[in-house]
Design an enzyme around this catalytic site. Structure first.
Site, mmCIF file in Angstrom:
data_model
loop_
_atom_site.group_PDB
_atom_site.id
_atom_site.type_symbol
_atom_site.label_atom_id
_atom_site.label_comp_id
_atom_site.label_asym_id
_atom_site.label_seq_id
_atom_site.Cartn_x
_atom_site.Cartn_y
_atom_site.Cartn_z
ATOM 1 N N HIS A 57 1.038 48.502 50.444
ATOM 2 C CA HIS A 57 2.651 49.200 50.159
ATOM 3 C C HIS A 57 2.340 50.284 51.529
ATOM 4 C CE1 HIS A 57 2.951 47.493 45.706
ATOM 5 N NE2 HIS A 57 3.055 46.480 46.592
ATOM 6 N N HIS A 63 -3.366 43.606 46.673
ATOM 7 C CA HIS A 63 -3.326 44.020 45.233
ATOM 8 C C HIS A 63 -3.881 42.658 44.534
ATOM 9 C CE1 HIS A 63 -0.028 45.816 47.384
ATOM 10 N NE2 HIS A 63 -0.295 46.631 46.678
ATOM 11 N N GLU A 69 -0.935 44.469 41.235
ATOM 12 C CA GLU A 69 -2.407 44.370 40.790
ATOM 13 C C GLU A 69 -2.032 43.237 39.316
ATOM 14 O OE1 GLU A 69 -6.051 47.211 40.423
ATOM 15 O OE2 GLU A 69 -4.628 47.926 41.438
ATOM 16 N N THR A 122 -6.929 49.423 38.978
ATOM 17 C CA THR A 122 -7.593 50.322 39.900
ATOM 18 C C THR A 122 -7.252 51.857 40.108
ATOM 19 O OG1 THR A 122 -6.983 49.819 41.978
ATOM 20 C CG2 THR A 122 -8.467 48.805 40.529
#
Length: 319
Positions: free
Chosen positions: A44, A78, A130, A169
């Site tokens: 990102h 991700h 994710e 995460t």
């Protein structure tokens, strides 16, 4: 010029998973030539994505946007639902998986919990790639999302199975602790990860911000508005004592009206933001203030992840 003391957080910026993902795209372009397709932003960060696009990477949201079956496709850091590599295999697409190994660890935990007959709770943010990838490792409805302490307080187990929790995460360490405390109080037998799911880089960057924020009137976080770990850094800065905190992608987004009159500033960067953008922000302040820099380091990082086997020959040749 007015004096300005800038505290630079360390660690900051690229983590090992982001570094590996970017390398995968660059080495694939070197080995296979352009175009190389990438499903979703590799990480990102607009600057990173634009740089890779200029080298020949083509970014798509879904595999059906790829019209050619003879070009490599890379899955972002991700992670992706299981349905994505399955669809790629059906089309005979050659794919490289740039999923961060620490995200893959969470995927494996989810699969193991399901095999052991546990009801799975995933602490994370709905819609984040994710989270979509982790929930997509198992049949729909198998993984239950917990976003807040209130969710943890009101969750009703679907069965009499043992519960287990896993997490995204890139969450706030403190927020996650509060959610886990609520779940553990309500369900004392809930199974926790053997090792914390929040990655070392997220934790380290938040600790570094906690160290600088109390000294700063404002904190600037260099990162993308859709980057979970960058958004958490801004929140942590505000909670830890900074009067103001800003999440910006580039120096051009700095709001000088909001920053006028400050004498102390903190700067950090999310795990997908390259150091060149931090330097750009520091340079912008140097044009307006008499800057003194101090690095505040709270941890040392020396983690590196292996590249996919198919690309290791490309790196050996480059060396």
């Amino acid at each position: 010029m007015e004096p300005l003391k800038i505290y630079i957080a360390a660690p900051r910026g690229f983590c090992a998973g982001v570094d590996r993902a970017i390398q995968i795209v660059e080495l694939a372009l070197e080995k296979y030539g352009a175009p190389v397709y990438v499903r979703h932003e590799i990480v990102h960060n607009k600057y990173v994505v634009d740089s890779l696009r200029a080298k020949g990477a083509v970014f798509v949201e879904e595999l059906d946007e790829i019209l050619s079956d003879d070009r490599p496709v890379i899955f972002s850091a991700h992670g992706v639902p299981k349905s994505v590599p399955e669809a790629a295999t059906q089309r005979n697409l050659f794919y490289l998986d740039a999923t961060c190994p620490l995200v893959s660890k969470v995927h494996k935990e989810a699969i193991l919990h399901e095999k052991r007959g546990r009801e799975i709770l995933l602490i994370g943010h709905a819609g984040h790639p994710e989270v979509v990838g982790t929930m997509g490792q198992l049949p729909e409805g198998t993984v239950n999302l917990i976003e807040t302490v209130e969710d943890a307080r009101t969750y009703t187990p679907k069965s009499d199975k043992t519960l287990a929790w896993i997490s995204q995460t890139t969450l706030s360490v403190d927020d996650t602790k509060a959610i886990v405390a609520e779940l553990t109080e309500r369900f004392p037998d809930i199974v926790a990860p053997h090792k914390d799911d929040i990655c070392y880089a997220t934790t380290n960057r938040q600790e570094a911000v906690k160290a600088i924020a109390p000294k700063c009137e404002a904190v600037v976080v260099v990162g993308a508005p859709n980057s979970s770990n960058s958004k958490r850094l801004r929140e942590v800065a505000l909670r830890s004592g900074a009067s103001k905190a800003f999440l910006i992608q580039r120096a051009s987004e700095l709001n000088w009206d909001e920053l006028s009159g400050i004498t102390t500033l903190g700067i950090t960067a999310g795990a997908s933001a390259p150091e060149v953008l931090v330097e750009e922000v520091v340079d912008a302040f140097r044009l307006r203030f008499d800057v003194t820099l101090e690095t505040v380091r709270t941890a040392h990082e020396d983690i590196a992840f292996n590249l996919p086997r198919e690309l290791r020959t490309a790196t050996s040749a480059a060396e």
